[in-house]
Design a protein around this motif. Structure first.
Motif, PDB file in Angstrom:
ATOM      1  N   GLU A  21       0.831  -1.205   0.000  1.00 63.51           N
ATOM      2  CA  GLU A  21       0.000   0.000   0.000  1.00 63.51           C
ATOM      3  C   GLU A  21       0.868   1.258   0.000  1.00 63.51           C
ATOM      4  N   ALA A  22       1.976   1.247   0.722  1.00 61.40           N
ATOM      5  CA  ALA A  22       2.877   2.399   0.746  1.00 61.40           C
ATOM      6  C   ALA A  22       3.510   2.605  -0.628  1.00 61.40           C
ATOM      7  N   LEU A  23       3.905   1.536  -1.281  1.00 60.85           N
ATOM      8  CA  LEU A  23       4.477   1.661  -2.622  1.00 60.85           C
ATOM      9  C   LEU A  23       3.441   2.168  -3.620  1.00 60.85           C
ATOM     10  N   LEU A  24       2.216   1.719  -3.490  1.00 57.45           N
ATOM     11  CA  LEU A  24       1.149   2.189  -4.374  1.00 57.45           C
ATOM     12  C   LEU A  24       0.879   3.679  -4.150  1.00 57.45           C
ATOM     13  N   LEU A  42       3.054   5.867  -3.012  1.00 55.07           N
ATOM     14  CA  LEU A  42       4.214   6.583  -3.543  1.00 55.07           C
ATOM     15  C   LEU A  42       4.145   6.681  -5.061  1.00 55.07           C
ATOM     16  N   ALA A  43       3.753   5.597  -5.714  1.00 60.15           N
ATOM     17  CA  ALA A  43       3.621   5.621  -7.173  1.00 60.15           C
ATOM     18  C   ALA A  43       2.534   6.604  -7.602  1.00 60.15           C
ATOM     19  N   LEU A  44       1.444   6.650  -6.863  1.00 63.35           N
ATOM     20  CA  LEU A  44       0.372   7.594  -7.176  1.00 63.35           C
ATOM     21  C   LEU A  44       0.847   9.035  -6.990  1.00 63.35           C
ATOM     22  N   LEU A  45       1.581   9.287  -5.914  1.00 62.14           N
ATOM     23  CA  LEU A  45       2.113  10.622  -5.683  1.00 62.14           C
ATOM     24  C   LEU A  45       3.077  11.030  -6.787  1.00 62.14           C
ATOM     25  N   LEU A  46       3.982  10.149  -7.164  1.00 65.34           N
ATOM     26  CA  LEU A  46       4.921  10.463  -8.237  1.00 65.34           C
ATOM     27  C   LEU A  46       4.194  10.678  -9.563  1.00 65.34           C
TER      28      LEU A  46
END
Length: 43
Positions: A7-10, A12-16
């Motif tokens: 969930e944290a990686l998802l 972060l990917a959404l933020l980027l």
């Protein structure tokens, strides 16, 4: 534990993705030239 990392990686990917979209999805030819509004630069 694995779900939290996923969930944290998802997130972060959404933020980027949002940052990339707002930085590079502007006008194709850039900003239009600015014209002096107060007329002080006019000859």
């Amino acid at each position: 534990m694995g779900w939290i990392v996923l969930e944290a990686l998802l997130a972060l990917a959404l933020l980027l993705g949002i940052v990339w979209w707002t930085m590079f999805a502007g006008r194709r030819r850039g900003e239009p030239p600015r014209t002096p509004e107060d007329g002080s630069d006019a000859p």
